[in-house]
Write an enzyme that holds these catalytic residues in place. Sequence first.
Site, PDB file in Angstrom:
ATOM      1  N   HIS A 248      -9.323  23.439   3.381  1.00  0.00           N
ATOM      2  CA  HIS A 248     -10.712  23.243   2.957  1.00  0.00           C
ATOM      3  C   HIS A 248     -10.768  23.013   1.455  1.00  0.00           C
ATOM      4  CE1 HIS A 248     -10.975  26.016   6.512  1.00  0.00           C
ATOM      5  NE2 HIS A 248     -11.783  25.051   6.917  1.00  0.00           N
TER       6      HIS A 248
ATOM      7  N   ASP B 102      -0.766  -8.930   0.037  1.00  0.00           N
ATOM      8  CA  ASP B 102      -0.693  -7.557   0.526  1.00  0.00           C
ATOM      9  C   ASP B 102       0.046  -6.632  -0.420  1.00  0.00           C
ATOM     10  OD1 ASP B 102       1.798  -8.601   0.850  1.00  0.00           O
ATOM     11  OD2 ASP B 102       1.924  -8.292   3.008  1.00  0.00           O
ATOM     12  N   GLY B 103       0.359  -7.107  -1.632  1.00  0.00           N
ATOM     13  CA  GLY B 103       0.886  -6.234  -2.672  1.00  0.00           C
ATOM     14  C   GLY B 103       2.375  -6.004  -2.675  1.00  0.00           C
ATOM     15  N   ASP B 104       3.125  -6.666  -1.764  1.00  0.00           N
ATOM     16  CA  ASP B 104       4.545  -6.360  -1.668  1.00  0.00           C
ATOM     17  C   ASP B 104       5.459  -7.436  -2.241  1.00  0.00           C
ATOM     18  OD1 ASP B 104       4.198  -8.354   0.220  1.00  0.00           O
ATOM     19  OD2 ASP B 104       5.497  -7.397   1.711  1.00  0.00           O
TER      20      ASP B 104
END
Length: 603
Positions: free
Chosen positions: A227, A419-421
Amino acid sequence: MAIQSKHILSEDPSTLVLDSLKGLCDTNPQLALDATNRVVHVASPDPSKVALICGGGSGHEPAHAGFVGDGILTAAVCGNVFASPNPRQVRQAMELVGNDKGTLIIVKNYTGDVLNFGLAKEQFAARHPGKANKVRFLIVGDDVAVGRTQGSIVGRRGLAGTVLVYKIAGALARRGAPLEEVYDIAETVSKNLGTVGVGLEHCHVPGTAASESYLSENEIEIGMGIHNEAGNKRVSPVPPMDKLIDQLITIIISTEDKDRSYVPFRGGGQDQVVVLVNNLGGLSELELGSVSGEVLRQLKDKGLSVQRLLSGTFMTSLNMPGFSITLLLLPEEQHTRDLVLSLLDEPTETPGWKWTSRVPPTSLKSSPKISRTDSAPEKSKVPLKAQDPFAFISAVERACNAIIQAEPEITRMDTIAGDGDCGLTLKGGAIAVLQATKDGRVSGDDIVSSLIAISQVAEEQMGGTSGALFSCVLSLHLTHHQVTDHSRIFFSSLAQALYSSTEAINWNGALESALDGLYTYTRARRPSRTLIDPLSSFVESFVSGKSLVEAVGTAAIAAEETKNVEAKAGRSAYIESESLKKDKVADPGAWGVKLILEALIQK
């Protein structure tokens, strides 16, 4: 790192819990929902079986409602996010599934849950005196991060180990066992649980204001609650996975720290355990699989016998990026140990329970050895030696280093346009090619076999679209042609044109053939905002009679022009074109080709 504060919500965020419960029941016909009291229960509970009730605040999905169904829970009572349900809700659940066989209430050790469920139990007993002795109450606390001194009065928090109590007790109840036996097995499991969690960041409660980052970019917290409660320590910098997991396991199994030694591990290879690796909500399956394997390896190294390994999302903290490890120390007595494992293994029809193997995990099985015809590049029948072997290697190294240095910028481009790769993909291939030059697979003594080796590196190390295209470019139809026909390979042809004699080879035909071969495997044609743009520009310019430097310059212009071109192929084709033009971002693959070509002609 930033807290993920965006959520998919209706206009009124307060309906999220009820909306989720309705969706759960829509997907599972055996469930029913008391929407007023937010109680999910088995639609037709068997009155001849002990009923199991659990619950607590929402936000821990699939716990608790996801475990309602045949073989685990009979009902779950759901409060607001991270808030306990009230006694009225709990009493309603008891009325819905109560029977003469009895009811077992299981709650995590949080003050609100204990008080509200406990009050509901007492109120139910007052209203039904004849059933007062048919209701048992069990509090589960498995968090070993909270020491005895810190938790002197409230005790340990309840974490993911609670779901093992649900599963084992629920399976015994389905077998028809009486209430006392179901309670006893649940209590036995509860007393032998140890759990510790680690988080990269806190989670965000839907519908609340966006919050600031709780942990720094290079900091993690060990022992966080579910929590957003603080853990028992922060660690910076973030340790490697093996070091981190070693810390977590040691916290659970150590008997030297008397403040946290809750589970009676004996050591010396005597302990048999069930392991639960739990996703706290925001960890990728890719990372979780890696964690599970490392946990298993380290437990075996520490002499523990792992009888079951469970891995998945069981009890979350909304979208917290982190995981927890739970160890259940199995009883020494053989009969009880076998009973616990058999109950854990029993199939269930509940949506929240993940697939388990039902057998002890074994050592990693390696695939059988298969003879590879491409394990080493075939030597040319007539080796093409570079006029200057040192210059050839220097050119390859320049191209690789150019890609490595440009990785951050290429990654930035691909984050916007793909996609950043791409940056990491190209960098990985470049590093592998540099290694191939060091171990002699790439040299100036046989250019064709060297470039075949580079092709294999592109295929094996780069992956992705870029790796596939570069590999296709370098490795088309090699096995059935003489050395002059090898010039059909695009980059091989380029390298030979740069560094070897041209007396026996038609370079224009070689380059055109290489480009045609590439077109066999892609529909992209210039202008397409892909790496085809600079490649085709280079080939067409060189074949038309322009010098090598001029051809490379044409390719560089084409790469630059991808900033203004509408994407027709590749990942960028799925992105709104105007936004790409506005951001003035070049195609990452095209930019990589530009850098390679420019580096090759440098002196």
